[in-house]
Design an enzyme around this catalytic site. Structure first.
Site, PDB file in Angstrom:
ATOM      1  CG  ASP A  79      39.918  36.483  40.045  1.00  0.00           C
ATOM      2  OD1 ASP A  79      40.574  35.659  40.224  1.00  0.00           O
ATOM      3  OD2 ASP A  79      40.388  37.774  39.975  1.00  0.00           O
ATOM      4  CD  GLU A 137      45.961  36.204  40.617  1.00  0.00           C
ATOM      5  OE1 GLU A 137      47.297  36.492  41.078  1.00  0.00           O
ATOM      6  OE2 GLU A 137      45.661  36.233  39.598  1.00  0.00           O
ATOM      7  CD  GLU A 138      43.910  37.705  36.669  1.00  0.00           C
ATOM      8  OE1 GLU A 138      44.919  38.495  36.697  1.00  0.00           O
ATOM      9  OE2 GLU A 138      44.024  36.778  36.123  1.00  0.00           O
ATOM     10  CG  HIS A 363      45.903  38.316  31.580  1.00  0.00           C
ATOM     11  ND1 HIS A 363      46.214  39.403  32.526  1.00  0.00           N
ATOM     12  CD2 HIS A 363      45.573  37.275  32.336  1.00  0.00           C
ATOM     13  CE1 HIS A 363      46.097  39.027  33.707  1.00  0.00           C
ATOM     14  NE2 HIS A 363      45.521  37.575  33.659  1.00  0.00           N
TER      15      HIS A 363
END
Ligand code: ZN
Ligand code: ZN
Length: 392
Positions: A79, A137-138, A363
């Site tokens: 993702d 996952e995020e 990020h």
């Protein structure tokens, strides 16, 4: 071992093509529909794999080896993040506001590469290799938890491994650590209720901004004065919203933050320590509060023998000059969900270089990887799959 090294280098162009396609077409967690379709169609071109969809947006490829052995799970997360990409290369995100800013495009390309190498030579493979392309996952509660709890993925799995690219390590470096590796990322949401009024007459109000500001600074007291220096704890208030204009004291303030720990006992104690400070500050100033404290992913604790095996594999695969003992990090990872069910270890592959301008933190809207790290990832994970599948 040398064989897998040579074979990984034949994949270079393909790895870059996979990664760039994924990078251009990012999707956030639980919405990885095109991503999963792409992964599935690539896997279906590889002989001998049984491909399925454990959940709507995850993909599983299973290869049965031709020798007896263990069942090994290899995991890549797929993702992206709700971030608007600021990179300008030709394969930058075409999906405005969404970006592969954590390197999961690279993880996916690496696991596709491993699937290809394994599928070409099943006679080398011992046991059963399950390759899971994991969604979300995020996004809490995380795709791993769903796969572990709601699907048969982990049934019969003997050992699990996976990797994260890491922009604070030079490209090509492999880093492994036994024991506590990544933290539990818990979350707090706090509403402070005061009493609004005119900005010129604070004496007639209970100012939730002034109270909130004291809460923020006093919470650091928990870290520095209530917890032993060597017991890792991070408390970060990351959102503070209140008020609407310059001359009105608002009624409420909303704060959110993250609390990171490794140790189970400290993790259990942290909510009380934090609430004691919030209650004390609010009481002192006549405000009330509501605190919502949510547990996130478990801490990621690598199994010692698997980490030791990965270290040996790294020393043989990339050599001692590119091997490092990893340092623990306060980042969280839902890979920890798999470790409830089977022993395993997670490791890092460095992705930073000046040439690729890939030192940006994960990020960040400029995050990218040195694509040479893809080949390192394939070598490591391919060698790990062959090695961990062998019976003792
Ligand atoms: Zn991330
Ligand atoms: Zn990540």
């Amino acid at each position: 071992m040398t064989q897998s090294i040579d074979r990984a280098s034949t994949l270079t162009e393909q790895l870059v093509a996979w990664r760039r396609h994924l990078h251009m077409n990012p999707e956030v967690g639980f919405a990885e529909h095109q991503t999963a379709a792409y992964i599935e169609s690539e896997l279906r071109q590889m002989p001998g794999l049984v491909v399925s969809r454990p959940t709507q947006t995850s993909v599983l490829a299973v290869l049965k080896g031709q020798q007896a052995g263990r069942t090994v799970l290899l995991r890549a997360d797929i993702d992206a993040l709700p971030i608007h990409e600021e990179n300008t290369f030709e394969f930058a995100s075409q999906n405005a506001g969404v970006m592969h800013a954590c390197g999961h495009d690279g993880h996916t390309a690496i696991l596709l590469g491993v699937a290809k190498l394994l599928s070409e030579r099943p006679e080398e493979v011992a046991g059963e290799i399950r390759m899971i392309f994991q969604h979300a996952e995020e996004v809490g509660p995380g795709g791993a938890e769903e796969l572990v709890m709601d699907t048969p993925l982990m049934e019969g799995v003997d050992v699990v491994t996976g990797l994260h690219l890491n922009s604070s390590l030079p490209a090509g470096v492999v880093a492994v650590k036994p024991g506590a590796f990544m933290a539990a990322p818990d979350m707090l949401t706090l509403t402070i209720r005061g009493k609004g009024g005119h900005g010129a007459h604070p004496e007639q109000t209970v100012d939730p901004i002034a109270v909130g500001a004291q809460v923020v600074t006093n919470l650091q007291h928990v870290v520095s004065r209530n917890v032993a220096a060597l017991d890792a704890l991070v408390v970060s208030i990351t959102l503070f919203q209140s008020g609407s204009t310059h001359n009105v004291i608002p009624d409420t303030a909303l704060l959110q933050g993250t609390v990171r720990t490794f140790d189970a006992e400290l993790r259990a104690r942290a909510p009380q320590l934090i609430e004691r400070v919030i209650k004390g500050v609010c009481d002192a100033h006549g405000a009330t509060y509501e605190l919502n404290y949510e547990l996130g992913y478990r801490p990621l604790i690598n199994t010692d023998w698997v980490a030791a095996r990965l270290r040996e594999i790294a020393l043989e695969t990339v050599g001692p000059e590119l091997y490092q003992d990893a340092k623990p990090t306060m980042g969280g990872e839902d890979f920890s969900a798999y470790l409830q069910k089977a022993p395993g270890a997670y490791f890092n592959v460095g992705s930073a270089s000046d040439a690729a301008d890939s030192h940006w933190p994960h990020h960040h809207p400029r995050f990218t990887i040195d694509e040479a790290s893809l080949e390192t990832g394939v070598k490591m994970l391919h060698a790990a799959a062959l090695n961990l599948g062998q019976l003792e």
